[in-house]
Structures are given as structure tokens and as C-alpha cells.
Design an enzyme around this catalytic site. Structure first.
Site, mmCIF file in Angstrom:
data_model
loop_
_atom_site.group_PDB
_atom_site.id
_atom_site.type_symbol
_atom_site.label_atom_id
_atom_site.label_comp_id
_atom_site.label_asym_id
_atom_site.label_seq_id
_atom_site.Cartn_x
_atom_site.Cartn_y
_atom_site.Cartn_z
ATOM 1 N N ARG A 53 0.831 -1.209 0.000
ATOM 2 C CA ARG A 53 0.000 0.000 0.000
ATOM 3 C C ARG A 53 0.864 1.258 0.000
ATOM 4 O O ARG A 53 0.568 2.255 -0.654
ATOM 5 C CB ARG A 53 -0.960 -0.010 1.204
ATOM 6 C CG ARG A 53 -1.746 1.269 1.364
ATOM 7 C CD ARG A 53 -2.994 1.136 2.232
ATOM 8 N NE ARG A 53 -2.851 0.251 3.365
ATOM 9 C CZ ARG A 53 -2.194 0.534 4.492
ATOM 10 N NH1 ARG A 53 -1.611 1.708 4.643
ATOM 11 N NH2 ARG A 53 -2.117 -0.351 5.476
ATOM 12 N N TYR A 105 -17.818 16.891 -14.194
ATOM 13 C CA TYR A 105 -18.308 15.511 -14.180
ATOM 14 C C TYR A 105 -19.270 15.312 -12.997
ATOM 15 O O TYR A 105 -18.964 15.732 -11.865
ATOM 16 C CB TYR A 105 -17.114 14.547 -14.086
ATOM 17 C CG TYR A 105 -17.531 13.130 -13.820
ATOM 18 C CD1 TYR A 105 -18.415 12.469 -14.674
ATOM 19 C CD2 TYR A 105 -17.068 12.447 -12.702
ATOM 20 C CE1 TYR A 105 -18.820 11.176 -14.418
ATOM 21 C CE2 TYR A 105 -17.460 11.142 -12.447
ATOM 22 C CZ TYR A 105 -18.346 10.520 -13.312
ATOM 23 O OH TYR A 105 -18.758 9.240 -13.052
ATOM 24 N N ASP A 179 -8.747 19.315 -13.649
ATOM 25 C CA ASP A 179 -9.045 17.966 -14.143
ATOM 26 C C ASP A 179 -8.783 17.971 -15.650
ATOM 27 O O ASP A 179 -9.474 18.648 -16.411
ATOM 28 C CB ASP A 179 -10.509 17.611 -13.834
ATOM 29 C CG ASP A 179 -10.845 16.166 -14.174
ATOM 30 O OD1 ASP A 179 -10.262 15.630 -15.134
ATOM 31 O OD2 ASP A 179 -11.700 15.572 -13.486
ATOM 32 N N LYS A 204 -9.746 7.037 -18.488
ATOM 33 C CA LYS A 204 -10.146 7.586 -19.783
ATOM 34 C C LYS A 204 -8.976 7.501 -20.780
ATOM 35 O O LYS A 204 -8.405 6.450 -20.932
ATOM 36 C CB LYS A 204 -10.656 9.020 -19.581
ATOM 37 C CG LYS A 204 -11.710 9.123 -18.476
ATOM 38 C CD LYS A 204 -12.937 8.294 -18.811
ATOM 39 C CE LYS A 204 -14.067 8.393 -17.839
ATOM 40 N NZ LYS A 204 -13.914 7.784 -16.540
HETATM 41 O O1 P1T Z 1 -14.479 7.075 -13.127
HETATM 42 P P1 P1T Z 1 -13.266 7.555 -12.394
HETATM 43 O O2 P1T Z 1 -11.985 6.951 -12.870
HETATM 44 O O3 P1T Z 1 -13.420 7.500 -10.914
HETATM 45 O O4 P1T Z 1 -13.101 9.105 -12.801
HETATM 46 C C1 P1T Z 1 -14.023 10.086 -12.430
HETATM 47 C C2 P1T Z 1 -13.963 11.223 -13.420
HETATM 48 C C3 P1T Z 1 -13.211 12.334 -13.106
HETATM 49 N N1 P1T Z 1 -13.106 13.371 -13.971
HETATM 50 C C4 P1T Z 1 -13.727 13.364 -15.164
HETATM 51 C C5 P1T Z 1 -13.596 14.544 -16.075
HETATM 52 C C6 P1T Z 1 -14.491 12.259 -15.534
HETATM 53 O O5 P1T Z 1 -15.095 12.283 -16.733
HETATM 54 C C7 P1T Z 1 -14.625 11.153 -14.640
HETATM 55 C C8 P1T Z 1 -15.440 9.967 -14.979
HETATM 56 N N2 P1T Z 1 -16.314 10.174 -16.042
HETATM 57 C C9 P1T Z 1 -17.153 9.255 -16.593
HETATM 58 C C10 P1T Z 1 -17.261 7.990 -16.152
HETATM 59 C C11 P1T Z 1 -17.945 9.728 -17.733
HETATM 60 O O6 P1T Z 1 -18.516 8.912 -18.478
HETATM 61 O O7 P1T Z 1 -18.002 10.954 -17.930
#
Ligand code: P1T
Length: 388
Positions: A53, A105, A179, A204
Site C-alpha cells: 500500500r 463531471y 481535471d 479515460k
Molecule cells: O471514473 P473515475 O476513474 O473515478 O473518474 C471520475 C472522473 C473524473 N473526472 C472526469 C472529467 C471524468 O469524466 C470522470 C469519470 N467520467 C465518466 C465515467 C464519464 O462517463 O463521464
């Protein structure tokens, strides 16, 4: 391996942190170290790693690459994008205040509104394009500013340099977070625009193969790294070594993937803009985008993200698609389509959705790297079906 900031993007993505000489047996592809614990020479006498961890060699390699391609100093990975958001949120204390751009988001917004607020952390949402109003929301207890650019799902751009300058003029200790999930460091580097921290949903484009959920934060400040490193271990929101190995592999093709996403995304956006049954298209590289000039200033390109208002029935459109897959998420090599109002942004209040224009006509596409003409033909037939 020391990071050479002079090297090109792809060279860093392929080599930074990956020197075979750091391992006795010189593997060209860094090893996947699954061990959760590491032998110590004596009590508390370890050779860099003690427990999975707090640190792992495969994770370290990835974090070094991430810092290098962002032109940052420190990379930290987390179990998801929201895990990375949680880690940044943990920098705040009860009584602190965070100012956030209003179009972000849905999951990030939900975390701020329903989880952070429970710890008596105040949240304000403000239009990032009205710099004066945005900075007017800053209070004595404001500790963090949160920007997403381009925004999800409407692809509004926020002038990162202008916000950073305005916020730092009020108080230099406010942490500005960007972000960058929609563009990646291939197209935009917020640290170079003055931000303190860049956050990713690695899930992503950075991973780009729709097979890993992960997050990351990249910073330049040693002090911020120290605090986040403590939080990473203390909260335990770390990714698995297997996932780190997958992402290290993926980053090696980030440049070629992003170039292809941009090419296909722009072709799709131009096709949609010329289509009689599409009301409006959002893509920063189209001259019709209200902030097209800003896109030229702070981005070197755009990913495969395109949003648009369909004239016909959005549900019929989505159901008719044959190559685009109806699914949440974005940034993979495969093309995806979704309805933000009932999918990714369903957790927003109706009022917030109405205010932003996230309605049942708004479609979001993540244009993949399939053959361009096939994607356009698929959209064309689905647009026809939306009117039946
Ligand atoms: O899904 P995760 O890896 O926890 O990420 C969250 C997140 C953070 N920032 C942005 C700009 C994002 O688009 C997302 C997650 N978004 C999607 C799952 C979506 O379909 O828009």
C-alpha cells in the site's frame, strides 16, 4: 531514470521511469511486481519498499512516467479518478471552502455536494468564464479552486491561466486543481499554465483501452507531494500493480492514440455540424465554438470528445447505432455514445441540468480510432432513424 524535460513527449512516455538497468535482469518492459510485502534486512531496514500500500515498484515506474509527460515533478496514482479527487479533498479541513467551476463531471460534483460537505467543507459552484464573479466567490476560508477544462459534457473551455492569475492575486496559497481527463497532457499541460495540481481519471484517454479504472494527481511542489503521499497511504486508495502495468503499457501509445482521436473527432464534429438534423455541435476546434480562440491559446489539440443536440428522438438515435456503443465512460479506442441527462450526469439536480443545458436532446460522443468513414456512416444512419 532521471527525467529530461527536453525530450519529446513520446520519448518520455516510452522511457521515463522505465530504465531496464534499475532491475538486475534488465527487462525492457518493466516488471509486474505483485508481492504485497518486501523482505527487510532487519527490523525497519528495507531497501525502498516495505508494504504494497505504501509503495510498489510497478506503481513507482508509472508514477515517474506520469510526472515526466506532464512536465511535473511528482506523480501519485489512486484506485480511480474519484479516488484521486478524494485524496485532494482530504487536503481540506472542516470549515474550509472550495470553489468549483459549475459544469463538471457529475460524480465529482456529487462527491463535493454529498461527501465533502458532510465534513463541514463548504462548496460553491461558479461560472469559470466569468472571472470576476468566479473570484468574488473566494472567501477567507477558501483553500481550493477546482477547474475542469474542457468541461464534461458541454466542452466549455476555462481560461486556466486567467483563473490561476486571478485566484493567486487574491491569495497565493489557494490550491488550483485542474481535471485534465478530457485532453491528457498530450494536448494540455495545466502545470505550465500555473495550476498547482493536475488530476486525471486515468480510466479515460490516459489508459485508453477501457480496461483499467484508475486516477492520478501530478504536482510540482515537494510539500504538496508529501501531504498527498501521506494521504495515498493513510486512506489506502491505491491502484493494483497489475493495473499500473497496464497503464504503463498504454502510455507508450498515448501520442499516436491522441492524434487519431483528434482526427476522427474533428471529422465527426464537421459532419454533424453540416447535418440538417443536428441542432448544435460542441467541439473546441470548430470555429463555431464560442471559445475557439482560447482553444488555440491553451491546447495543442483536442481529443475525440464531441457533444451535440439532436433534432429527433435521442433514444431512437442511440438505439440505432451499430458501431458506437451506448455506454458511460470515454477515451477508449472504441467509439462510445451516451445521454448525459440520464447516464453520466443523472446525479445532478434537474435544476442544475436545466441551467447547464443538459437535456434529453444532448448526446455525448467519445469518438474512437476506428475507420473514420465507418463512424460517419453509423452516425448518419442513426440520425435518420432518430426521425422515424
Ligand atoms: O471514473 P473515475 O476513474 O473515478 O473518474 C471520475 C472522473 C473524473 N473526472 C472526469 C472529467 C471524468 O469524466 C470522470 C469519470 N467520467 C465518466 C465515467 C464519464 O462517463 O463521464
Amino acid at each position: 531514470m532521471p527525467t529530461n524535460t527536453e525530450e519529446g513527449f513520446a520519448t518520455k512516455a516510452i522511457h521515463a521511469g522505465q530504465d531496464p538497468l534499475q532491475w538486475n535482469y534488465c527487462p525492457v518492459v518493466g516488471p509486474l511486481v505483485m508481492s504485497t510485502t518486501f523482505r527487510q534486512d532487519g527490523p525497519a531496514e528495507h531497501r525502498g519498499f516495505e508494504y504494497g500500500r505504501s509503495g510498489n515498484p510497478t506503481r513507482n515506474m508509472l508514477e515517474t512516467t506520469l510526472a515526466a509527460i506532464e512536465n511535473g515533478k511528482h506523480g501519485l496514482t489512486f484506485a480511480s479518478g474519484l479516488g484521486a479527487t478524494t485524496a485532494l479533498g482530504a487536503l481540506l479541513e472542516s470549515g474550509d471552502h472550495i470553489v468549483c467551476v459549475d459544469d463538471i463531471y457529475g460524480g465529482t460534483s456529487r462527491y463535493f455536494r454529498t461527501c465533502l460537505s458532510k465534513n463541514k467543507i463548504e462548496i460553491s459552484f461558479a461560472d469559470g468564464n466569468n472571472i470576476k464573479n468566479f473570484t468574488n466567490t473566494i472567501k477567507n476560508n477558501t483553500k481550493m479552486v477546482w477547474i475542469e477544462s474542457p468541461t464534461n459534457p458541454l466542452l466549455k473551455l476555462i481560461d486556466i491561466r486567467a483563473i490561476v492569475d486571478a485566484v493567486k492575486a487574491v491569495r497565493s496559497d489557494i490550491i488550483v486543481v485542474v481535471d485534465n481527463s478530457f485532453l491528457t497532457c498530450y494536448f494540455q499541460r495545466p502545470l505550465e499554465l500555473g495550476a498547482d495540481a493536475v488530476i486525471y481519471s486515468i480510466t479515460k484517454y490516459m489508459n485508453g483501452h477501457s480496461d483499467v479504472v484508475m486516477g492520478a494527481v501530478i504536482v510540482r511542489s515537494d510539500e504538496l507531494e508529501k501531504r498527498l503521499r501521506y494521504i495515498q497511504n493513510a486512506l489506502g486508495i491505491v491502484p493494483s500493480p497489475f493495473d499500473c502495468s497496464q497503464v504503463s503499457r498504454s502510455l507508450k501509445t498515448l501520442e499516436v492514440r491522441m492524434k487519431q482521436h483528434m482526427k476522427n473527432g474533428l471529422a465527426v464534429a464537421k459532419f454533424l455540424e453540416a447535418h440538417p438534423h443536428v441542432t448544435r455541435v460542441f467541439h473546441p476546434l470548430l470555429p463555431s465554438h464560442p471559445q475557439h480562440e482560447l482553444s488555440k491559446k491553451q491546447m495543442s489539440g483536442h481529443s475525440g470528445m464531441v457533444s451535440f443536440y439532436v433534432e429527433g428522438d435521442s433514444s431512437k438515435f442511440l438505439k440505432a447505432l451499430k458501431i458506437f456503443v451506448v455506454a458511460e465512460s470515454l477515451g477508449g479506442y472504441e467509439s462510445l455514445a451516451e445521454l448525459p441527462s440520464t447516464m453520466t450526469h443523472a446525479s445532478l439536480t434537474q435544476e442544475a441540468r436545466d441551467e447547464l443545458g443538459i437535456n434529453d436532446k444532448l448526446i455525448r460522443l467519445s469518438v474512437g480510432i476506428e475507420t473514420e468513414s465507418d463512424l460517419i456512416a453509423d452516425l448518419d444512419q442513426a440520425l435518420k432513424a432518430s426521425l422515424l
